[in-house]
Enzyme design. Structure first.
Site, PDB file in Angstrom:
ATOM      1  N   TYR A 140       0.824  -1.212   0.000  1.00  0.00           N
ATOM      2  CA  TYR A 140       0.000   0.000   0.000  1.00  0.00           C
ATOM      3  C   TYR A 140       0.857   1.260   0.000  1.00  0.00           C
ATOM      4  O   TYR A 140       0.453   2.296  -0.522  1.00  0.00           O
ATOM      5  CB  TYR A 140      -0.893   0.044   1.245  1.00  0.00           C
ATOM      6  CG  TYR A 140      -2.258  -0.566   1.062  1.00  0.00           C
ATOM      7  CD1 TYR A 140      -2.399  -1.898   0.701  1.00  0.00           C
ATOM      8  CD2 TYR A 140      -3.406   0.197   1.264  1.00  0.00           C
ATOM      9  CE1 TYR A 140      -3.653  -2.458   0.552  1.00  0.00           C
ATOM     10  CE2 TYR A 140      -4.654  -0.357   1.113  1.00  0.00           C
ATOM     11  CZ  TYR A 140      -4.774  -1.681   0.758  1.00  0.00           C
ATOM     12  OH  TYR A 140      -6.019  -2.225   0.611  1.00  0.00           O
ATOM     13  N   LYS A 190       2.578 -15.434   1.805  1.00  0.00           N
ATOM     14  CA  LYS A 190       2.775 -16.130   0.527  1.00  0.00           C
ATOM     15  C   LYS A 190       4.273 -16.450   0.444  1.00  0.00           C
ATOM     16  O   LYS A 190       4.975 -16.038  -0.487  1.00  0.00           O
ATOM     17  CB  LYS A 190       2.284 -15.227  -0.627  1.00  0.00           C
ATOM     18  CG  LYS A 190       2.238 -15.916  -1.981  1.00  0.00           C
ATOM     19  CD  LYS A 190       1.130 -16.936  -2.125  1.00  0.00           C
ATOM     20  CE  LYS A 190       1.199 -17.631  -3.472  1.00  0.00           C
ATOM     21  NZ  LYS A 190       0.278 -18.785  -3.587  1.00  0.00           N
ATOM     22  N   ASP A 222      -3.617 -18.066  -0.307  1.00  0.00           N
ATOM     23  CA  ASP A 222      -4.637 -18.702  -1.166  1.00  0.00           C
ATOM     24  C   ASP A 222      -5.382 -19.779  -0.383  1.00  0.00           C
ATOM     25  O   ASP A 222      -6.604 -19.877  -0.420  1.00  0.00           O
ATOM     26  CB  ASP A 222      -4.021 -19.249  -2.467  1.00  0.00           C
ATOM     27  CG  ASP A 222      -2.744 -20.042  -2.248  1.00  0.00           C
ATOM     28  OD1 ASP A 222      -2.222 -20.080  -1.115  1.00  0.00           O
ATOM     29  OD2 ASP A 222      -2.260 -20.652  -3.229  1.00  0.00           O
ATOM     30  N   ASP A 246      -6.498  -6.852   3.787  1.00  0.00           N
ATOM     31  CA  ASP A 246      -7.585  -6.123   3.131  1.00  0.00           C
ATOM     32  C   ASP A 246      -8.530  -7.119   2.466  1.00  0.00           C
ATOM     33  O   ASP A 246      -9.752  -7.073   2.647  1.00  0.00           O
ATOM     34  CB  ASP A 246      -7.012  -5.166   2.088  1.00  0.00           C
ATOM     35  CG  ASP A 246      -8.106  -4.413   1.355  1.00  0.00           C
ATOM     36  OD1 ASP A 246      -8.994  -3.879   2.029  1.00  0.00           O
ATOM     37  OD2 ASP A 246      -8.080  -4.378   0.111  1.00  0.00           O
ATOM     38  N   ASP A 250     -12.512  -8.660   3.964  1.00  0.00           N
ATOM     39  CA  ASP A 250     -13.794  -8.550   3.249  1.00  0.00           C
ATOM     40  C   ASP A 250     -14.437  -9.929   3.122  1.00  0.00           C
ATOM     41  O   ASP A 250     -15.649 -10.091   3.310  1.00  0.00           O
ATOM     42  CB  ASP A 250     -13.604  -7.965   1.847  1.00  0.00           C
ATOM     43  CG  ASP A 250     -13.796  -6.449   1.820  1.00  0.00           C
ATOM     44  OD1 ASP A 250     -13.487  -5.812   2.850  1.00  0.00           O
ATOM     45  OD2 ASP A 250     -14.245  -5.916   0.791  1.00  0.00           O
TER      46      ASP A 250
HETATM   47  C1  IPM Z   1     -10.447  -0.866   3.925  1.00  0.00           C
HETATM   48  C2  IPM Z   1     -10.683  -0.193   2.599  1.00  0.00           C
HETATM   49  C3  IPM Z   1      -9.498   0.704   2.317  1.00  0.00           C
HETATM   50  C4  IPM Z   1      -8.276  -0.182   2.177  1.00  0.00           C
HETATM   51  C5  IPM Z   1      -9.655   1.612   1.092  1.00  0.00           C
HETATM   52  C6  IPM Z   1     -10.927   2.398   1.126  1.00  0.00           C
HETATM   53  C7  IPM Z   1      -8.459   2.534   0.966  1.00  0.00           C
HETATM   54  O1  IPM Z   1     -10.894  -1.116   1.587  1.00  0.00           O
HETATM   55  O2  IPM Z   1     -10.395  -0.158   4.949  1.00  0.00           O
HETATM   56  O3  IPM Z   1     -10.325  -2.081   3.961  1.00  0.00           O
HETATM   57  O4  IPM Z   1      -8.008  -0.714   1.106  1.00  0.00           O
HETATM   58  O5  IPM Z   1      -7.557  -0.321   3.166  1.00  0.00           O
HETATM   59 MN    MN Z   2     -10.863  -3.163   2.258  1.00  0.00          MN
END
Ligand code: IPM
Ligand code: MN
Length: 354
Positions: A140, A190, A222, A246, A250
């Site tokens: 990042y 990884k 993975d 990240d 999700d």
């Molecule tokens: C998160 C979001 C952020 C990230 C974005 C909005 C920059 O997806 O907080 O997970 O990628 O870290």
């Molecule tokens: Mn995110």
């Protein structure tokens, strides 16, 4: 006095941070915390007002606050602004400037909502893990090139760097979290491909010698992604890099089937930052139907980690359990036989149960 910096941001941000403030005000009275709130702009709201997503005053306020409560940023309106001032830059800017190195995302399935998960109920009932994601390093923030010509063709590149102290700092927090949980850490990397991952794995293994009571497991990312869907109950604490965290967080949020309920904390050395994991949901902004629980549970994390007040944190978490047991539901988690309520009614109900 403790000063909470509130940054509603965009979309549903205003409604949900207001809901959390209502609950925090009640907790403040009950536990004599003397909380005060100071509101600041960021994201699209700040682009509209002053032309940048993260105004200096907002950052300065964050530096002077005891903790930061954040709503969400972004929306269609700002989709085509210059990449250097996208609303998301507000988040990355605060993370970097405040040194928020650890993103904690608890993934807990609420028993009465287990059926909301797209995964089989018996797979998800009882899931209780926390993802500890490194937040200010890795790909990042590495050097990158948006475009260059090499051998006559256009290319772009990003770089990932991790140092031993960066890995140690995040892993230490993961091991410490495991101490008060089920004593299992899964480190995700990884290492079969990436040099940063090999250093990650070696560093975590070295550090684990200080935590002899904690079981350490290593998974390739993975496989970890697959295991999260196959058997999520095996996880207690997952520790991983910025990028992998990240993506996996999700995926993990989907297990619960109720993304509107998921809180997060981003821990720094000076101050920490609390936000729901869902986004700004511009399509429902202003309708009073957003689920405020993710933000309210983030406020509970604020009390736990920034104000070190475990009983105050639990008073919120217990109140949330009670409203759910009483059948109150915002539209996103509504089912036949439950009672549909608005954002404000949900916040009020939680407040009343504290
Ligand atoms: C998160 C979001 C952020 C990230 C974005 C909005 C920059 O997806 O907080 O997970 O990628 O870290
Ligand atoms: Mn995110």
């Amino acid at each position: 006095m403790k000063k909470i910096i509130v940054i509603p941001g965009d979309g549903v941000g205003k409604e949900i941070t207001q809901a959390a403030q209502l609950v925090l005000t009640k907790v403040s009275e009950k536990f004599s915390l003397d909380l005060t709130f100071e509101e600041h702009i960021a994201g699209g709201a700040a682009i509209d007002a002053v032309g940048v997503p993260l105004p200096d005053e907002t950052l300065e306020a964050c530096r002077n606050g005891d903790a930061i409560l954040f709503g969400a940023v972004g929306g269609k309106k700002w989709d085509n602004v210059d990449p250097s001032i996208r609303p998301e830059k507000a988040l990355l800017g605060i993370r970097k400037a405040m040194g928020l190195y650890a993103n904690l995302r608890p993934v807990k399935v609420f028993d009465c909502l287990a059926e909301k998960s797209p995964l089989k109920t018996e797979l998800v009932r009882g899931v209780d893990m926390i993802i500890v994601r490194e937040l200010v390093g890795g790909i990042y923030f590495g050097e990158r090139c948006e475009s260059e010509i090499k051998n006559g063709v256009e290319q772009a590149w990003d770089t990932e760097i991790y140092s031993v102290p960066e890995i140690e700092r995040i892993s230490k927090l993961a091991f410490e979290s495991a101490e008060s949980r089920r004593k299992k850490v899964t480190s995700v990397d990884k290492a079969n491909i990436l040099a940063t991952s090999r250093l990650w794995r070696k560093t975590v293994a070295n550090l684990s010698k200080n935590y002899s009571d904690i079981e350490l497991d290593n998974l390739y990312v993975d496989n970890a992604a697959m295991q999260l869907a196959l058997n999520p109950k095996q996880f207690d604490v997952i520790v991983t890099s910025n990028m992998f965290g990240d993506i996996l967080s999700d995926e993990a949020a989907v297990i619960t089937g109720s993304i509107g309920m998921m809180p997060s904390a981003s821990i720094g050395e000076l101050t920490s930052f609390y936000e729901p994991i869902h986004g700004s949901a511009p399509d429902i902004a202003g309708l009073g139907i957003a689920n405020p629980i993710g933000t309210i549970l983030s406020a509970a994390m604020l009390l736990r980690y920034s104000l070190k007040n475990e009983s105050a944190a639990q008073s919120i978490e217990n109140a949330v359990d009670k409203v759910l047991a009483d059948g109150l539901r915002t539209p996103d988690i509504y089912d036949d036989g439950t009672k549909k309520v608005s954002t404000e009614e949900m916040a009020q109900a939680i407040k009343d149960r504290i």
